[in-house]
Design a protein around this motif. Structure first.
Motif, short mmCIF file in Angstrom:
data_model
loop_
_atom_site.label_atom_id
_atom_site.label_comp_id
_atom_site.label_asym_id
_atom_site.label_seq_id
_atom_site.Cartn_x
_atom_site.Cartn_y
_atom_site.Cartn_z
N ASP A 83 0.45 -0.68 0.39
CA ASP A 83 0.07 -0.25 0.03
C ASP A 83 0.88 1.39 0.00
N ASP A 85 -0.04 4.29 0.25
CA ASP A 85 -0.33 5.71 1.12
C ASP A 85 0.32 4.85 3.16
N ALA A 88 4.32 5.25 2.60
CA ALA A 88 4.44 6.75 2.56
C ALA A 88 5.13 7.49 3.85
N SER A 89 3.36 7.22 4.63
CA SER A 89 3.02 6.94 6.28
C SER A 89 4.50 7.03 6.90
N TYR A 114 3.46 5.22 -6.97
CA TYR A 114 2.10 5.04 -6.14
C TYR A 114 2.84 6.03 -5.22
N GLU A 117 2.89 10.06 -6.36
CA GLU A 117 1.46 10.47 -5.91
C GLU A 117 1.10 10.78 -4.74
N SER A 118 1.44 9.67 -3.51
CA SER A 118 1.01 9.53 -2.18
C SER A 118 1.69 11.00 -1.84
N SER A 121 0.84 16.14 -3.77
CA SER A 121 -0.91 15.87 -3.46
C SER A 121 -1.12 16.95 -5.37
#
Length: 170
Positions: A83, A85, A88-89, A114, A117-118, A121
């Motif tokens: 994932d 997101d 990225a976190s 991705y 992209e994450s 923004s």
């Protein structure tokens, strides 16, 4: 903080599992070329986060010949189907330790696209060529901004003698 998101170098098309695919000779050459190009811009990575897959680990080992790192972590969250997101976190959480530093992430398509992209923004996930590197600048509270995305095909003409010499060395 600068986050450099890198796709691994070209890998052999087959192995007993996807995780065991190794870099090809061309893949090693591409990574070396990108390392020579990036080294004048980044003399040291504060942190490197690498997928556990063989080709990503080999990519970091090749790149580290030109640009060292203070810390290297292998992250299960950086495999191709993870994932973005969540990844990225994780990267941003690690980044809290290096707010003015340089972080390298070595992973795979489609995750690398991705991730950008994450982190940024308003940007659609870009396509990375093998050994492609994106620079994302993150300012606390302001999000990330894509500074550039480059690959060996873009910079090869500028480094043709180096590229030819690397190929001859194997």
């Amino acid at each position: 903080m600068n986050i450099f998101v890198m796709r691994h170098g070209q890998a052999a098309p087959e192995a007993s599992t996807d995780a065991l695919r190794s870099l090809t000779e061309q893949g090693r050459d591409e990574v070396s070329l990108m390392a020579h190009w990036l080294a004048p811009q980044v003399t040291l990575f504060d942190l490197v986060l690498v997928s556990p897959y063989v080709r990503a680990q080999q990519t970091w080992l090749q790149l580290s010949k030109d640009i060292p790192s203070l810390h290297v972590e292998t992250c299960e969250q950086l495999t191709p189907s993870c994932d973005a997101d969540l990844a990225a976190s994780l990267i941003l959480a690690y980044g809290d330790r290096y707010p003015n530093g340089n972080i390298l992430v070595v992973s795979h398509m489609p995750l690398v696209g991705y991730l950008v992209e994450s982190l940024c923004s308003g940007i659609m996930a870009p396509i990375f060529v093998t050994s492609g590197i994106a620079k994302v600048t993150v300012n606390k509270g302001a999000g990330g901004m894509l500074a550039w995305l480059e690959g060996p095909h873009n910079i090869q003409a500028h480094y043709r003698p180096t590229f030819q010499a690397l190929r001859s060395l194997g």
